[in-house]
Design a protein around this motif. Structure first.
Motif, PDB file in Angstrom:
ATOM      1  N   ASP A 193       0.815  -1.214   0.007  1.00  0.00           N
ATOM      2  CA  ASP A 193       0.061  -0.109  -0.003  1.00  0.00           C
ATOM      3  C   ASP A 193       0.875   1.223   0.022  1.00  0.00           C
ATOM      4  OD1 ASP A 193      -2.330  -1.473  -0.112  1.00  0.00           O
ATOM      5  OD2 ASP A 193      -2.866  -1.283   2.079  1.00  0.00           O
ATOM      6  N   GLU A 194       1.901   1.230   0.866  1.00  0.00           N
ATOM      7  CA  GLU A 194       2.765   2.242   0.951  1.00  0.00           C
ATOM      8  C   GLU A 194       3.437   2.766  -0.487  1.00  0.00           C
ATOM      9  OE1 GLU A 194       6.640   4.598   0.939  1.00  0.00           O
ATOM     10  OE2 GLU A 194       6.458   2.479   1.039  1.00  0.00           O
ATOM     11  N   ARG A 195       3.900   1.556  -1.303  1.00  0.00           N
ATOM     12  CA  ARG A 195       4.527   1.639  -2.639  1.00  0.00           C
ATOM     13  C   ARG A 195       3.265   2.211  -3.450  1.00  0.00           C
ATOM     14  NH1 ARG A 195       7.559   0.526   0.252  1.00  0.00           N
ATOM     15  NH2 ARG A 195       9.088  -0.601   0.297  1.00  0.00           N
ATOM     16  N   GLN A 196       2.086   1.958  -3.599  1.00  0.00           N
ATOM     17  CA  GLN A 196       1.105   2.620  -4.403  1.00  0.00           C
ATOM     18  C   GLN A 196       1.054   4.017  -4.084  1.00  0.00           C
ATOM     19  OE1 GLN A 196      -0.775   1.204  -6.723  1.00  0.00           O
ATOM     20  NE2 GLN A 196      -0.240  -0.915  -6.389  1.00  0.00           N
ATOM     21  N   LYS A 197       1.043   4.474  -2.851  1.00  0.00           N
ATOM     22  CA  LYS A 197       0.954   5.814  -2.258  1.00  0.00           C
ATOM     23  C   LYS A 197       2.219   6.648  -2.946  1.00  0.00           C
ATOM     24  CE  LYS A 197      -1.883   4.722   1.651  1.00  0.00           C
ATOM     25  NZ  LYS A 197      -2.056   4.673   2.956  1.00  0.00           N
ATOM     26  N   ARG A 198       3.114   5.993  -2.996  1.00  0.00           N
ATOM     27  CA  ARG A 198       4.316   6.882  -3.409  1.00  0.00           C
ATOM     28  C   ARG A 198       4.287   7.134  -4.604  1.00  0.00           C
ATOM     29  NH1 ARG A 198       9.860   3.494  -2.541  1.00  0.00           N
ATOM     30  NH2 ARG A 198       9.323   3.545  -0.405  1.00  0.00           N
TER      31      ARG A 198
ATOM     32  N   ASP B 209       2.172   9.124  -7.025  1.00  0.00           N
ATOM     33  CA  ASP B 209       1.046  10.158  -7.193  1.00  0.00           C
ATOM     34  C   ASP B 209       0.590  10.058  -8.757  1.00  0.00           C
ATOM     35  OD1 ASP B 209       2.528  11.789  -8.612  1.00  0.00           O
ATOM     36  OD2 ASP B 209       2.416  13.367  -6.927  1.00  0.00           O
ATOM     37  N   ARG B 210      -0.701  10.453  -9.233  1.00  0.00           N
ATOM     38  CA  ARG B 210      -1.297  10.356 -10.453  1.00  0.00           C
ATOM     39  C   ARG B 210      -0.303  11.108 -11.475  1.00  0.00           C
ATOM     40  NH1 ARG B 210      -5.394   7.760 -11.503  1.00  0.00           N
ATOM     41  NH2 ARG B 210      -7.395   7.610 -10.279  1.00  0.00           N
ATOM     42  N   THR B 211       0.154  12.304 -10.908  1.00  0.00           N
ATOM     43  CA  THR B 211       1.138  12.969 -12.135  1.00  0.00           C
ATOM     44  C   THR B 211       2.223  12.241 -12.622  1.00  0.00           C
ATOM     45  OG1 THR B 211       2.317  14.108 -10.268  1.00  0.00           O
ATOM     46  CG2 THR B 211       0.121  15.449 -11.224  1.00  0.00           C
ATOM     47  N   SER B 212       2.882  11.625 -11.586  1.00  0.00           N
ATOM     48  CA  SER B 212       4.184  10.788 -11.651  1.00  0.00           C
ATOM     49  C   SER B 212       3.831   9.652 -12.806  1.00  0.00           C
ATOM     50  CB  SER B 212       4.807  10.446 -10.622  1.00  0.00           C
ATOM     51  OG  SER B 212       4.070   9.533  -9.808  1.00  0.00           O
ATOM     52  N   LEU B 213       2.536   8.902 -12.260  1.00  0.00           N
ATOM     53  CA  LEU B 213       2.053   7.758 -13.202  1.00  0.00           C
ATOM     54  C   LEU B 213       1.942   8.027 -14.693  1.00  0.00           C
ATOM     55  CD1 LEU B 213      -0.215   5.910 -10.426  1.00  0.00           C
ATOM     56  CD2 LEU B 213       2.192   5.440 -11.391  1.00  0.00           C
ATOM     57  N   GLU B 214       1.441   9.501 -14.755  1.00  0.00           N
ATOM     58  CA  GLU B 214       1.065   9.520 -16.285  1.00  0.00           C
ATOM     59  C   GLU B 214       2.295   9.792 -17.069  1.00  0.00           C
ATOM     60  OE1 GLU B 214      -0.703  13.729 -16.145  1.00  0.00           O
ATOM     61  OE2 GLU B 214      -2.431  12.871 -14.865  1.00  0.00           O
ATOM     62  N   TYR B 215       3.470   9.959 -16.482  1.00  0.00           N
ATOM     63  CA  TYR B 215       4.861   9.892 -17.456  1.00  0.00           C
ATOM     64  C   TYR B 215       5.544   8.895 -17.382  1.00  0.00           C
ATOM     65  CZ  TYR B 215       3.993  14.900 -16.813  1.00  0.00           C
ATOM     66  OH  TYR B 215       3.330  16.113 -16.918  1.00  0.00           O
ATOM     67  N   LEU B 216       5.177   7.450 -16.725  1.00  0.00           N
ATOM     68  CA  LEU B 216       5.717   6.418 -16.820  1.00  0.00           C
ATOM     69  C   LEU B 216       4.929   5.457 -17.735  1.00  0.00           C
ATOM     70  CD1 LEU B 216       6.440   5.937 -12.945  1.00  0.00           C
ATOM     71  CD2 LEU B 216       8.093   6.518 -14.655  1.00  0.00           C
TER      72      LEU B 216
ATOM     73  N   ARG C 169       3.491   1.464 -18.728  1.00  0.00           N
ATOM     74  CA  ARG C 169       2.921   0.509 -17.761  1.00  0.00           C
ATOM     75  C   ARG C 169       4.195  -0.446 -17.341  1.00  0.00           C
ATOM     76  NH1 ARG C 169      -2.237   0.556 -17.570  1.00  0.00           N
ATOM     77  NH2 ARG C 169      -3.674   1.198 -18.937  1.00  0.00           N
ATOM     78  N   ASN C 170       5.125  -0.906 -18.074  1.00  0.00           N
ATOM     79  CA  ASN C 170       6.159  -1.556 -17.755  1.00  0.00           C
ATOM     80  C   ASN C 170       6.791  -0.849 -16.556  1.00  0.00           C
ATOM     81  OD1 ASN C 170       5.691  -3.798 -19.079  1.00  0.00           O
ATOM     82  ND2 ASN C 170       6.969  -3.135 -20.728  1.00  0.00           N
ATOM     83  N   ASP C 171       7.403   0.355 -16.701  1.00  0.00           N
ATOM     84  CA  ASP C 171       7.986   1.301 -15.575  1.00  0.00           C
ATOM     85  C   ASP C 171       6.997   1.074 -14.329  1.00  0.00           C
ATOM     86  OD1 ASP C 171       9.859   1.695 -17.259  1.00  0.00           O
ATOM     87  OD2 ASP C 171       9.163   3.740 -17.710  1.00  0.00           O
ATOM     88  N   ILE C 172       5.867   1.297 -14.274  1.00  0.00           N
ATOM     89  CA  ILE C 172       4.927   1.226 -13.272  1.00  0.00           C
ATOM     90  C   ILE C 172       5.016  -0.286 -12.453  1.00  0.00           C
ATOM     91  CG2 ILE C 172       2.509   1.430 -12.302  1.00  0.00           C
ATOM     92  CD1 ILE C 172       2.261   3.590 -14.627  1.00  0.00           C
ATOM     93  N   ALA C 173       5.030  -1.200 -13.273  1.00  0.00           N
ATOM     94  CA  ALA C 173       4.967  -2.522 -12.655  1.00  0.00           C
ATOM     95  C   ALA C 173       6.317  -2.754 -12.021  1.00  0.00           C
ATOM     96  CB  ALA C 173       4.746  -3.345 -13.740  1.00  0.00           C
ATOM     97  N   GLU C 174       7.455  -2.136 -12.806  1.00  0.00           N
ATOM     98  CA  GLU C 174       8.686  -2.461 -12.247  1.00  0.00           C
ATOM     99  C   GLU C 174       8.989  -1.962 -10.681  1.00  0.00           C
ATOM    100  OE1 GLU C 174      11.940  -3.739 -13.539  1.00  0.00           O
ATOM    101  OE2 GLU C 174      10.520  -4.597 -14.813  1.00  0.00           O
ATOM    102  N   LYS C 175       8.262  -0.932 -10.418  1.00  0.00           N
ATOM    103  CA  LYS C 175       8.518  -0.169  -9.104  1.00  0.00           C
ATOM    104  C   LYS C 175       7.246  -0.502  -8.134  1.00  0.00           C
ATOM    105  CE  LYS C 175      11.507   2.935 -10.717  1.00  0.00           C
ATOM    106  NZ  LYS C 175      12.840   2.406 -10.686  1.00  0.00           N
TER     107      LYS C 175
END
Length: 177
Positions: free
Chosen positions: A124-129, A131-138, A140-146
Protein backbone atom coordinates in the motif's frame (compact mmCIF):
# COMPACT_ATOMS: atom_id res chain seq x y z
CA UNK A 1 12.95 -17.73 -41.99
CA UNK A 2 14.82 -20.98 -42.20
CA UNK A 3 16.43 -20.58 -38.74
CA UNK A 4 13.02 -20.08 -37.15
CA UNK A 5 11.79 -23.28 -38.78
CA UNK A 6 14.79 -25.21 -37.43
CA UNK A 7 14.24 -23.84 -33.93
CA UNK A 8 10.53 -24.69 -34.19
CA UNK A 9 11.40 -28.28 -35.15
CA UNK A 10 13.85 -28.56 -32.24
CA UNK A 11 11.28 -27.24 -29.73
CA UNK A 12 8.60 -29.59 -31.09
CA UNK A 13 11.01 -32.52 -30.56
CA UNK A 14 11.21 -31.45 -26.92
CA UNK A 15 7.42 -31.76 -26.60
CA UNK A 16 6.47 -28.11 -27.01
CA UNK A 17 3.63 -26.94 -29.24
CA UNK A 18 4.52 -24.48 -32.01
CA UNK A 19 2.10 -22.23 -33.88
CA UNK A 20 3.61 -20.55 -36.93
CA UNK A 21 1.84 -17.19 -37.11
CA UNK A 22 3.99 -15.71 -39.88
CA UNK A 23 7.45 -16.12 -41.37
CA UNK A 24 8.88 -14.04 -38.49
CA UNK A 25 6.54 -14.93 -35.63
CA UNK A 26 5.84 -18.14 -33.71
CA UNK A 27 4.01 -18.94 -30.52
CA UNK A 28 5.36 -21.66 -28.24
CA UNK A 29 3.33 -23.41 -25.57
CA UNK A 30 3.10 -26.53 -23.49
CA UNK A 31 -0.17 -28.28 -22.83
CA UNK A 32 -1.82 -26.72 -19.78
CA UNK A 33 0.83 -24.00 -19.52
CA UNK A 34 1.54 -20.48 -20.81
CA UNK A 35 2.15 -19.32 -24.36
CA UNK A 36 5.28 -17.40 -25.27
CA UNK A 37 5.63 -15.42 -28.49
CA UNK A 38 8.87 -15.15 -30.43
CA UNK A 39 9.05 -12.36 -33.01
CA UNK A 40 11.93 -11.45 -35.25
CA UNK A 41 12.19 -7.71 -35.85
CA UNK A 42 15.11 -5.84 -37.40
CA UNK A 43 17.57 -8.71 -36.72
CA UNK A 44 16.53 -8.77 -33.04
CA UNK A 45 14.31 -11.24 -31.26
CA UNK A 46 11.46 -10.35 -28.94
CA UNK A 47 10.17 -12.90 -26.44
CA UNK A 48 7.00 -12.25 -24.58
CA UNK A 49 4.17 -13.54 -22.51
CA UNK A 50 1.26 -11.15 -22.16
CA UNK A 51 -1.82 -12.64 -20.54
CA UNK A 52 -3.29 -9.50 -18.98
CA UNK A 53 -4.66 -6.44 -20.69
CA UNK A 54 -3.64 -3.76 -20.27
CA UNK A 55 -1.00 -5.49 -18.14
CA UNK A 56 1.59 -6.39 -17.34
CA UNK A 57 0.33 -9.10 -15.03
CA UNK A 58 2.59 -10.80 -12.51
CA UNK A 59 3.76 -13.41 -15.04
CA UNK A 60 3.84 -11.18 -18.13
CA UNK A 61 7.08 -10.07 -19.75
CA UNK A 62 8.51 -8.73 -22.98
CA UNK A 63 12.25 -8.85 -23.53
CA UNK A 64 14.54 -8.27 -26.49
CA UNK A 65 17.21 -10.85 -27.19
CA UNK A 66 20.27 -10.50 -29.45
CA UNK A 67 20.49 -14.05 -30.85
CA UNK A 68 18.08 -16.78 -31.83
CA UNK A 69 20.15 -19.28 -29.82
CA UNK A 70 19.67 -17.23 -26.65
CA UNK A 71 15.93 -16.89 -27.34
CA UNK A 72 15.68 -20.66 -27.86
CA UNK A 73 17.51 -21.33 -24.60
CA UNK A 74 15.17 -19.02 -22.70
CA UNK A 75 12.11 -20.77 -24.20
CA UNK A 76 13.53 -24.22 -23.42
CA UNK A 77 14.37 -23.15 -19.88
CA UNK A 78 10.96 -21.51 -19.33
CA UNK A 79 9.01 -24.66 -20.17
CA UNK A 80 11.37 -27.52 -19.31
CA UNK A 81 13.61 -26.41 -16.42
CA UNK A 82 12.84 -27.07 -12.79
CA UNK A 83 12.76 -24.55 -9.93
CA UNK A 84 16.15 -23.54 -8.58
CA UNK A 85 17.08 -24.14 -4.94
CA UNK A 86 19.16 -21.35 -3.43
CA UNK A 87 19.91 -21.08 0.30
CA UNK A 88 16.89 -23.19 1.21
CA UNK A 89 14.48 -21.38 -1.14
CA UNK A 90 12.75 -23.17 -4.01
CA UNK A 91 12.47 -20.45 -6.67
CA UNK A 92 10.80 -20.47 -10.09
CA UNK A 93 13.70 -18.48 -11.55
CA UNK A 94 13.24 -20.07 -14.99
CA UNK A 95 9.83 -18.36 -15.29
CA UNK A 96 11.34 -14.86 -15.09
CA UNK A 97 13.89 -14.59 -17.92
CA UNK A 98 14.57 -10.94 -17.14
CA UNK A 99 16.08 -11.92 -13.76
CA UNK A 100 19.55 -13.36 -13.24
CA UNK A 101 20.88 -15.94 -10.81
CA UNK A 102 23.39 -13.41 -9.43
CA UNK A 103 20.62 -10.85 -8.76
CA UNK A 104 18.55 -13.50 -6.99
CA UNK A 105 21.45 -14.64 -4.81
CA UNK A 106 22.12 -11.06 -3.78
CA UNK A 107 18.44 -10.38 -3.05
CA UNK A 108 18.19 -13.51 -0.87
CA UNK A 109 21.05 -12.32 1.33
CA UNK A 110 19.09 -9.13 2.04
CA UNK A 111 15.60 -10.53 2.67
CA UNK A 112 13.23 -8.68 4.95
CA UNK A 113 11.10 -11.05 7.05
CA UNK A 114 7.53 -9.82 7.52
CA UNK A 115 4.03 -11.06 8.23
CA UNK A 116 1.32 -11.01 5.55
CA UNK A 117 -0.22 -7.93 7.18
CA UNK A 118 3.10 -6.08 7.21
CA UNK A 119 3.68 -6.97 3.56
CA UNK A 120 0.24 -5.64 2.57
CA UNK A 121 1.08 -2.36 4.33
CA UNK A 122 4.36 -2.19 2.39
CA UNK A 123 2.51 -2.72 -0.90
CA UNK A 124 0.00 0.00 0.00
CA UNK A 125 2.85 2.38 0.81
CA UNK A 126 4.41 1.68 -2.63
CA UNK A 127 1.09 2.54 -4.29
CA UNK A 128 0.90 5.84 -2.38
CA UNK A 129 4.49 6.71 -3.28
CA UNK A 130 3.46 7.34 -6.88
CA UNK A 131 0.90 10.07 -7.29
CA UNK A 132 -1.24 10.40 -10.42
CA UNK A 133 1.01 13.00 -12.03
CA UNK A 134 4.11 10.82 -11.82
CA UNK A 135 2.18 7.82 -13.17
CA UNK A 136 1.18 9.79 -16.26
CA UNK A 137 4.83 9.98 -17.35
CA UNK A 138 5.68 6.31 -16.80
CA UNK A 139 4.97 3.38 -19.09
CA UNK A 140 2.96 0.43 -17.78
CA UNK A 141 6.18 -1.59 -17.58
CA UNK A 142 7.92 1.15 -15.58
CA UNK A 143 4.99 1.32 -13.16
CA UNK A 144 5.04 -2.47 -12.74
CA UNK A 145 8.80 -2.43 -12.15
CA UNK A 146 8.34 -0.13 -9.15
CA UNK A 147 5.10 -1.41 -7.65
CA UNK A 148 4.51 -5.05 -8.61
CA UNK A 149 5.64 -7.87 -6.34
CA UNK A 150 6.00 -11.38 -7.71
CA UNK A 151 5.32 -14.53 -5.68
CA UNK A 152 8.20 -16.64 -7.00
CA UNK A 153 9.21 -19.16 -4.39
CA UNK A 154 8.89 -20.90 -1.07
CA UNK A 155 11.28 -21.68 1.75
CA UNK A 156 11.73 -25.44 1.96
CA UNK A 157 12.10 -25.49 5.76
CA UNK A 158 9.75 -22.78 7.03
CA UNK A 159 7.19 -22.60 4.22
CA UNK A 160 7.58 -18.82 3.99
CA UNK A 161 6.63 -17.28 0.64
CA UNK A 162 9.14 -15.27 -1.34
CA UNK A 163 7.89 -11.99 -2.81
CA UNK A 164 10.24 -9.94 -4.95
CA UNK A 165 9.59 -6.60 -6.57
CA UNK A 166 9.64 -6.97 -10.35
CA UNK A 167 12.81 -4.82 -10.64
CA UNK A 168 14.45 -6.92 -7.87
CA UNK A 169 15.08 -3.91 -5.64
CA UNK A 170 13.13 -5.39 -2.70
CA UNK A 171 12.60 -8.95 -1.47
CA UNK A 172 10.44 -10.23 1.37
CA UNK A 173 10.07 -13.53 3.19
CA UNK A 174 6.44 -13.67 4.24
CA UNK A 175 5.36 -15.93 7.05
CA UNK A 176 1.73 -16.66 7.77
CA UNK A 177 0.31 -15.33 11.00
Amino acid sequence: MEDLQLISKYLEEKGLLISQCSANYIQVSKSGDATISLKITDSRFNLGRWDYTPGPGENDFSIDIDTLDEATLIIWNYFLAQPTTIAGWNIDLHRYPYWSLAQMQYRLTNLVHVTEEQFEAIKDERQKRFDRTSLEYLSRNDIAEKMQFIDCGKNLASGEKLKIRRDMQEAYAIHAT
